[in-house]
Design an enzyme around this catalytic site. Structure first.
Site, PDB file in Angstrom:
ATOM      1  N   HIS A 286      42.865  39.572  39.172  1.00 12.89           N
ATOM      2  CA  HIS A 286      42.993  40.782  39.988  1.00 12.89           C
ATOM      3  C   HIS A 286      41.641  41.178  40.576  1.00 12.89           C
ATOM      4  CE1 HIS A 286      44.154  44.945  41.044  1.00 12.89           C
ATOM      5  NE2 HIS A 286      42.949  45.241  40.586  1.00 12.89           N
ATOM      6  N   GLU A 287      40.599  41.179  39.732  1.00 10.32           N
ATOM      7  CA  GLU A 287      39.270  41.545  40.227  1.00 10.32           C
ATOM      8  C   GLU A 287      38.788  40.552  41.278  1.00 10.32           C
ATOM      9  OE1 GLU A 287      37.937  44.348  39.544  1.00 10.32           O
ATOM     10  OE2 GLU A 287      39.491  44.870  38.094  1.00 10.32           O
ATOM     11  N   GLU A 374      44.455  47.678  45.937  1.00  7.07           N
ATOM     12  CA  GLU A 374      44.880  47.306  44.587  1.00  7.07           C
ATOM     13  C   GLU A 374      46.161  46.475  44.623  1.00  7.07           C
ATOM     14  OE1 GLU A 374      43.130  47.673  41.884  1.00  7.07           O
ATOM     15  OE2 GLU A 374      41.565  48.713  43.035  1.00  7.07           O
ATOM     16  N   ASP A 378      46.551  42.697  43.235  1.00  7.05           N
ATOM     17  CA  ASP A 378      47.636  42.314  42.325  1.00  7.05           C
ATOM     18  C   ASP A 378      48.371  41.081  42.852  1.00  7.05           C
ATOM     19  OD1 ASP A 378      47.178  44.258  40.443  1.00  7.05           O
ATOM     20  OD2 ASP A 378      48.753  45.614  41.159  1.00  7.05           O
TER      21      ASP A 378
END
Length: 435
Positions: A286-287, A374, A378
């Site tokens: 995710h990061e 975000e 994801d």
């Protein structure tokens, strides 16, 4: 026929500023009140979508923690609003400025003392609430791991570090304001930009280790898994490190830090204890999604672009008598009855105090952009790792950090930089064992 007297611009600014401060406070109180009512109203039962994974006790703990933080935030926002008015319209900054001027005279020393005095007084005002949040609120819900000695040590180090870093850049900007003519703001912006990039570069190697211990990731299996993920994603880092986050808090996190070749991947030790290797991989993916979609670079560009406009606006406002008078400061004048360079520190402080009042109203837009990023991160993570493990990791982090699963939708749209759990999980495969 008698002419109508002109409406003084300083009075207009005072009225607009006072109205904006009041409107901001009312809106914040209303949003927090909505959040309190919504969370409290859903405290009695776990939402159906989480019923198989989250216990009622954990759900109620998260609700109680959210409500406690909301009540503290009401005190904080009311106190900060009162302090803001005291600094500006009620003449606090003007009184401090004149008091220092009478003792130190005009010049760089007096202006730096004004900046330092403002920072010191503001910090002392915030200190009691900070102590309460750490040693009462966080302690009550089992998150605080700090001792008073460690807290005081952090306070001392951050104060000294802030002075060592902040005073030189402040002195440089004040010198530029007084010595480089009408375009001083452009030189100041360039200096501020370089300073921020330099700070990003030196932070992981020199500043962060002053507060935490960083050790290379020792788990070879996890290290191999993470390295393989980074290689697939085309991401290079200087190293993989574990930070002793548990020394201060039970909250878990992972992050990238640094700039250019100094980038590091940092895992909180609490994160590694709570998540399986597959879940850690999914969180890291995710990061990495933020880097793949250039979210970090775009945010930096936006920040630097906004700061350029801000410095240009400050360059104009700092020459307007009504700017000072309208915000409660009597400006010092030169022989030509124009704003003297001795007001530069006051101009910086007034600008820093006033801008957040007006920029607050664009918070929903910035929050929406962040939530969009975000969701993109994801989606990228589910391409590079197992989506079910990402969902499982999120559920664990929400539970372990006591994040409410039932926030007020309007509060979310205004403040939340991350989408609520239910919205994120709706786009992911069901975690193992959730059916």
């Amino acid at each position: 026929m008698a002419s109508t007297p002109a409406f003084p611009p300083s009075l207009a600014l005072s009225l607009v500023f006072a109205a904006a401060v009041l409107l901001q406070w009312l809106l914040r109180v209303w949003l927090v009140s909505r959040q309190v009512r919504h969370v409290a109203g859903h405290r009695a039962s776990v939402p159906a979508v989480f019923a198989r994974r989250i216990s009622l006790a954990a759900h109620q703990k998260a609700a109680d923690y959210t409500l406690a933080k909301a009540r503290v935030s009401l005190i904080d926002m009311t106190l900060s609003t009162a302090v803001l008015l005291c600094w500006t319209l009620l003449g606090g900054l003007d009184a401090l400025n004149l008091w220092l001027y009478e003792r130190l005279g005009a010049g760089m020393v007096q202006q730096l003392a004004l900046l330092g005095g403002f920072a010191l007084i503001s910090g002392l005002i915030e200190l009691p609430l900070s102590l309460y949040q750490t040693f009462v609120l966080e302690q009550r819900y089992g998150f605080n791991q700090m001792t008073l000695r460690l807290w005081l040590g952090d306070l001392l180090k951050s104060t000294l570090l802030g002075a060592a870093i902040g005073l030189p850049i402040a002195a440089l900007i004040l010198w530029l304001m007084g010595s480089t003519g009408g375009l001083w703001w452009l030189w100041a912006w360039a200096s501020w930009t370089v300073f921020n990039l330099l700070l990003m570069w030196i932070f992981p190697s020199f500043i962060a280790p002053m507060f935490n211990k960083f050790e290379p990731l020792a788990d070879e299996s996890l290290k191999s898994r993470v390295s393989g993920l980074m290689q697939r994603c085309g991401f290079a880092a200087k190293g993989l490190f574990v930070m002793d986050g548990s020394r201060r808090s039970a909250h878990a996190n992972a992050y990238f830090t640094g700039f250019g070749h100094s980038k590091r991947v940092v895992f909180f030790d609490t994160l590694l204890r709570q998540l399986s290797p597959e879940e850690v991989e999914a969180v890291l993916a995710h990061e990495l999604g933020h880097f793949k979609h250039r979210h970090i670079a775009r945010r930096m560009a936006l920040m630097f672009g906004i700061s350029l406009l801000g410095f240009a606006l400050l360059g104009w406002l700092s020459q307007q008598l009504w700017f000072y008078a309208g915000l409660g400061v009597a400006p010092m004048l030169n022989e030509a009855l124009r704003v003297s360079a001795d007001n530069n520190a006051a101009a910086l402080l007034l600008f820093m105090l006033a801008v957040p009042v007006f920029s607050f109203f664009v918070t929903p837009l910035m929050s929406a952009l962040s939530r969009r990023d975000e969701f993109q991160a994801d989606a990228y993570a589910m391409q590079q790792a197992d989506g079910a493990h990402l969902a499982s990791a999120l559920l664990k982090l929400y539970e372990d950090n006591a994040s409410t699963l039932t926030p007020d939708p309007l509060y979310v749209s205004f403040y939340y930089s991350h989408p609520p759990a239910v919205d994120r999980l709706a786009r992911m495969p069901a975690p193992a064992g959730s059916l």
